[in-house]
Motif scaffolding. Structure first.
Motif, mmCIF file in Angstrom:
data_model
loop_
_atom_site.group_PDB
_atom_site.id
_atom_site.type_symbol
_atom_site.label_atom_id
_atom_site.label_comp_id
_atom_site.label_asym_id
_atom_site.label_seq_id
_atom_site.Cartn_x
_atom_site.Cartn_y
_atom_site.Cartn_z
ATOM 1 N N PRO A 1 43.201 0.970 -4.706
ATOM 2 C CA PRO A 1 42.447 0.002 -3.859
ATOM 3 C C PRO A 1 41.402 0.577 -3.065
ATOM 4 O O PRO A 1 41.465 1.762 -2.696
ATOM 5 N N LEU A 2 40.237 -0.227 -2.787
ATOM 6 C CA LEU A 2 39.177 0.383 -2.235
ATOM 7 C C LEU A 2 39.519 0.276 -0.419
ATOM 8 O O LEU A 2 40.260 -0.713 -0.164
ATOM 9 N N ASN A 3 39.035 0.900 0.329
ATOM 10 C CA ASN A 3 39.018 0.979 1.680
ATOM 11 C C ASN A 3 38.173 -0.214 2.117
ATOM 12 O O ASN A 3 37.013 0.078 2.298
ATOM 13 N N LEU A 4 38.567 -1.266 2.628
ATOM 14 C CA LEU A 4 37.762 -2.248 2.973
ATOM 15 C C LEU A 4 37.718 -2.587 4.668
ATOM 16 O O LEU A 4 37.389 -3.830 5.034
ATOM 17 N N ARG A 5 38.367 -1.704 5.188
ATOM 18 C CA ARG A 5 38.193 -1.961 6.620
ATOM 19 C C ARG A 5 37.509 -0.837 7.562
ATOM 20 O O ARG A 5 37.620 -0.695 8.640
ATOM 21 N N ASN A 6 36.754 -0.084 6.708
ATOM 22 C CA ASN A 6 35.875 0.933 7.539
ATOM 23 C C ASN A 6 34.584 0.251 7.798
ATOM 24 O O ASN A 6 33.723 -0.387 7.335
ATOM 25 N N PRO A 7 34.660 0.116 9.263
ATOM 26 C CA PRO A 7 33.307 -0.570 9.821
ATOM 27 C C PRO A 7 32.063 0.104 9.858
ATOM 28 O O PRO A 7 31.020 -0.550 10.001
ATOM 29 N N ASP A 8 32.060 1.445 9.317
ATOM 30 C CA ASP A 8 30.983 2.072 9.037
ATOM 31 C C ASP A 8 30.094 1.440 7.702
ATOM 32 O O ASP A 8 28.995 1.615 7.325
ATOM 33 N N ASN A 9 30.951 0.728 6.817
ATOM 34 C CA ASN A 9 30.541 0.145 5.678
ATOM 35 C C ASN A 9 30.401 -1.370 5.722
ATOM 36 O O ASN A 9 30.805 -1.934 6.635
ATOM 37 N N HIS A 10 29.869 -1.832 4.618
ATOM 38 C CA HIS A 10 29.559 -3.209 4.543
ATOM 39 C C HIS A 10 30.564 -3.910 3.680
ATOM 40 O O HIS A 10 30.728 -3.417 2.629
ATOM 41 N N ASN A 11 31.780 -4.698 4.168
ATOM 42 C CA ASN A 11 32.625 -5.038 3.537
ATOM 43 C C ASN A 11 32.820 -6.752 3.342
ATOM 44 O O ASN A 11 33.258 -7.392 4.523
ATOM 45 N N LEU A 12 32.259 -7.257 2.320
ATOM 46 C CA LEU A 12 32.540 -8.676 1.999
ATOM 47 C C LEU A 12 33.362 -8.834 0.779
ATOM 48 O O LEU A 12 33.837 -7.999 0.336
ATOM 49 N N LEU A 13 33.791 -10.327 0.707
ATOM 50 C CA LEU A 13 34.366 -10.532 -0.699
ATOM 51 C C LEU A 13 33.667 -11.710 -1.227
ATOM 52 O O LEU A 13 33.014 -12.667 -0.762
ATOM 53 N N GLN A 14 33.673 -11.580 -2.550
ATOM 54 C CA GLN A 14 33.505 -12.764 -3.324
ATOM 55 C C GLN A 14 34.773 -13.371 -3.676
ATOM 56 O O GLN A 14 35.742 -12.867 -4.532
ATOM 57 N N THR B 1 36.773 -1.697 -10.607
ATOM 58 C CA THR B 1 36.436 -1.746 -9.259
ATOM 59 C C THR B 1 37.065 -0.374 -8.357
ATOM 60 O O THR B 1 36.172 -0.016 -7.541
ATOM 61 N N SER B 2 37.730 0.023 -8.850
ATOM 62 C CA SER B 2 38.570 1.426 -8.014
ATOM 63 C C SER B 2 37.392 2.602 -8.308
ATOM 64 O O SER B 2 37.578 3.348 -7.426
ATOM 65 N N GLY B 3 36.597 2.664 -9.531
ATOM 66 C CA GLY B 3 35.630 3.703 -9.555
ATOM 67 C C GLY B 3 34.131 3.234 -9.009
ATOM 68 O O GLY B 3 33.470 3.916 -9.505
ATOM 69 N N VAL C 1 39.467 -13.003 -6.352
ATOM 70 C CA VAL C 1 38.715 -12.280 -5.018
ATOM 71 C C VAL C 1 38.185 -10.872 -5.621
ATOM 72 O O VAL C 1 39.105 -10.150 -6.395
ATOM 73 N N ILE C 2 36.964 -10.757 -5.504
ATOM 74 C CA ILE C 2 36.006 -9.682 -5.820
ATOM 75 C C ILE C 2 35.674 -8.982 -4.700
ATOM 76 O O ILE C 2 34.890 -9.461 -3.863
ATOM 77 N N PRO C 3 35.803 -7.581 -4.486
ATOM 78 C CA PRO C 3 35.330 -7.133 -3.193
ATOM 79 C C PRO C 3 33.944 -6.769 -3.393
ATOM 80 O O PRO C 3 33.447 -6.353 -4.472
ATOM 81 N N MET C 4 33.108 -6.995 -2.368
ATOM 82 C CA MET C 4 31.760 -6.478 -2.172
ATOM 83 C C MET C 4 31.424 -5.720 -1.235
ATOM 84 O O MET C 4 31.238 -6.014 -0.066
ATOM 85 N N SER C 5 31.574 -4.277 -1.692
ATOM 86 C CA SER C 5 31.316 -3.405 -0.463
ATOM 87 C C SER C 5 30.783 -2.160 -0.895
ATOM 88 O O SER C 5 30.695 -1.813 -2.237
ATOM 89 N N ASP C 6 29.990 -1.493 -0.047
ATOM 90 C CA ASP C 6 29.314 -0.046 -0.281
ATOM 91 C C ASP C 6 30.120 0.946 0.107
ATOM 92 O O ASP C 6 29.792 2.005 0.399
ATOM 93 N N GLU C 7 31.777 0.828 -0.009
ATOM 94 C CA GLU C 7 32.656 1.986 0.535
ATOM 95 C C GLU C 7 32.220 2.839 -0.694
ATOM 96 O O GLU C 7 32.339 2.202 -1.964
ATOM 97 N N PRO C 8 32.060 4.181 -0.432
ATOM 98 C CA PRO C 8 32.035 5.199 -1.679
ATOM 99 C C PRO C 8 33.121 5.185 -2.319
ATOM 100 O O PRO C 8 34.305 5.335 -1.865
#
Length: 384
Positions: A145-158, A267-269, A246-253
């Motif tokens: 899973p991606l980390n979608l809770r880091n406030p330094d990144n942008h984390n939206l959901l589709q 999505t993991s990669g 649900v698809i993550p829309m995140s710039d989490e590296p």
């Protein structure tokens, strides 16, 4: 302990696609184990994408169209998509097609089970599946899973809910799907409908939202019914299928190669395009590149442009920043993009096939002030 050349953790779209491309390559005789918790025997999702020419899954496409309709703030009607076609592929048709193909390769095994542990070791990628240890030269993991809770990144959901409906009246134009219809209450988000006609009386109607939280289940249904009642002359209608995703829309590296013997895919990669959630075509491209490198070098590492990928990633982050911080109405942003650019150019942009000059031309057509603020905010976060 059983040993494989390759283990594919996750037998969804990315995992099955990887196995498919492996069997089309010089590595077709390598031992492969595909693991998934689900049997993948239901139509659990639908992929829609644009493509030029004949693609690898042309024989199993459910529908394809030469034009699409768009309804935005100042643009309504049919879009000229040039030599592109808008294509629809059902999940069950994809799963059945790949499994039928892989059945010709006795070196490819399937296992339904739960992965309890996955790690890198000096001897290879190691995992435990339902208490059984397994080792492989490489593990291709689409379950991380991606980390979608880091406030330094942008984390939206589709997130989206769709119905396949059969109507009393013949109300659908089979030649004209609605790719994006923003004629719904935006409520500060990005909200639109797809209408994908199967015939004059049957279509998939899907309600899609970009924001940072899911809705109550009944909220999706209320919006679907309101749209159908207002914009489709159906008479009565029956719901035959339901789809939710649900698809993550995140710039989490995302680390594609987090360890010597582990490769993350899907999505993991980081295969999902952060700013739009588009995944299917990007995944196919990246997996073909990965298999080609594995054949050529023995290492599953995609070649990356030192400039192009970071630059396009920056553009993704800026759009996410504008959407997340509600700097400008999303329906107007997408309207401007399709109104002020040839749609084929936007398709190339979203597929990351555009040149730097084309990227700059496209960005000149979005609202300047909010995107400038968004760009400075993104750069500030990356620098500091």
């Amino acid at each position: 302990m059983k040993k494989y050349d390759y283990v594919i953790a996750g037998g969804g779209m990315s995992g099955l696609s990887l196995a498919y491309y492996l069997t089309l390559s010089k590595l077709r005789d390598r031992s492969v184990l595909i693991i998934d918790k689900e049997p993948k025997n239901t139509n659990d999702r639908t992929w829609c994408f644009w493509e030029r020419g004949i693609g690898p899954f042309e024989p199993i496409l459910f529908r394809k169209w030469d034009t699409v309709d768009f309804y935005g703030t100042t643009l309504s009607g049919s879009l000229n998509i040039g030599d592109y076609q808008y294509k629809m592929l059902r999940g069950i048709d994809f799963y059945d097609h790949i499994r039928t193909h892989l059945a010709n390769f006795p070196n490819v095994e399937f296992r339904q089970g739960t992965i309890n542990r996955l790690k890198d070791t000096a001897d290879g990628g190691f995992l435990i599946v339902d208490d059984e240890p397994i080792i492989a030269d490489f593990i291709f993991d689409s379950t991380h899973p991606l980390n979608l809770r880091n406030p330094d990144n942008h984390n939206l959901l589709q997130h989206f809910k769709g119905w396949v409906i059969t109507t009393e009246k013949p109300c659908f134009d089979v030649k004209r799907p609605r790719m994006m219809d923003f004629r719904v209450a935006q409520e500060g988000d990005c909200r639109f409908l797809y209408v994908l006609p199967f015939n004059e009386k049957t279509a998939m109607v899907e309600y899609t939202i970009f924001n940072d939280h899911l809705l109550a289940p009944e909220a999706y249904e209320t919006s679907l019914r309101a749209y159908i009642d207002q914009f489709l002359d159906t008479g009565t209608y029956q719901i035959s299928e339901t789809e939710f995703g649900v698809i993550p829309m995140s710039d989490e590296p995302a680390l594609e190669n987090p360890a010597a013997h582990i490769v993350r895919i899907g999505t993991s990669g980081g295969y999902t395009k952060p700013s739009t959630g588009y995944t299917f075509q990007r995944t196919q491209r990246y997996l073909r590149e990965l298999v080609n490198m594995l054949v050529a070098t023995g290492k599953p590492e995609r070649r990356r442009s030192w400039f192009t990928e970071p630059f396009k990633g920056l553009l993704d982050s800026v759009l996410l920043n504008v959407l997340q911080n509600k700097r400008h109405p999303a329906d107007d942003i997408f309207t401007r993009l399709y109104e002020r650019n040839p749609p084929a150019r936007i398709f190339r942009f979203l597929d990351e096939d555009t040149s730097l000059w084309e990227d700059l031309r496209i960005m000149s057509t979005v609202p300047l002030a909010p995107f400038t603020v968004g760009a400075f905010d993104v750069l500030r976060k990356r620098i500091f």
